[in-house]
Design a protein around this motif. Structure first.
Motif, PDB file in Angstrom:
ATOM      1  N   PHE A  53       0.117   9.074   1.465  1.00  0.00           N
ATOM      2  CA  PHE A  53       0.153   9.173   2.915  1.00  0.00           C
ATOM      3  C   PHE A  53       1.113  10.285   3.331  1.00  0.00           C
ATOM      4  CE2 PHE A  53      -0.947   4.618   2.343  1.00  0.00           C
ATOM      5  CZ  PHE A  53      -2.193   4.658   2.943  1.00  0.00           C
ATOM      6  N   LEU A  74       0.844  -1.190   0.000  1.00  0.00           N
ATOM      7  CA  LEU A  74       0.000   0.000   0.000  1.00  0.00           C
ATOM      8  C   LEU A  74       0.880   1.240   0.000  1.00  0.00           C
ATOM      9  CD1 LEU A  74      -3.047   0.717   0.381  1.00  0.00           C
ATOM     10  CD2 LEU A  74      -2.606   0.777   2.818  1.00  0.00           C
ATOM     11  N   ASN A  81      -0.821   4.442  -1.168  1.00  0.00           N
ATOM     12  CA  ASN A  81      -1.739   5.574  -1.276  1.00  0.00           C
ATOM     13  C   ASN A  81      -3.117   5.137  -0.803  1.00  0.00           C
ATOM     14  OD1 ASN A  81      -3.658   4.936  -3.617  1.00  0.00           O
ATOM     15  ND2 ASN A  81      -1.663   4.536  -4.533  1.00  0.00           N
ATOM     16  N   PHE A  82      -3.991   6.098  -0.578  1.00  0.00           N
ATOM     17  CA  PHE A  82      -5.373   5.843  -0.197  1.00  0.00           C
ATOM     18  C   PHE A  82      -6.259   6.533  -1.218  1.00  0.00           C
ATOM     19  CE2 PHE A  82      -9.252   6.882   2.241  1.00  0.00           C
ATOM     20  CZ  PHE A  82      -9.625   5.591   2.597  1.00  0.00           C
TER      21      PHE A  82
END
Length: 71
Positions: free
Chosen positions: A50, A42, A44-45
């Motif tokens: 982040f 992961l 990024n969202f």
């Protein structure tokens, strides 16, 4: 730069990195045995990078990961 880690997670380690230069903060799966490969899980969202990942834990019995991202 690695800020936190936990494990074992299916025989691997989970590390959170705060990012450096062109590399964004990320959650990575690291194999401690040869060939010592690394997989970014992961970084990024929903397309948003982040800020600075700080710590990670595995919830016992569920394999759910929890991590912190300071502002």
């Amino acid at each position: 730069m690695t800020n936190g880690g936990t494990g074992p997670f299916f025989g691997n380690l989970i590390l959170v990195n705060s990012g450096r230069g062109p590399l964004p903060p990320s959650v990575a799966l690291v194999n401690p045995s040869p060939p010592h490969n690394t997989t970014v899980l992961l970084d990024n969202f929903f397309g948003r990078q982040f800020n600075s990942l700080n710590d990670v834990k595995i919830r016992p019995g569920t394999n759910t990961l929890f991590f912190t991202d300071v502002t």
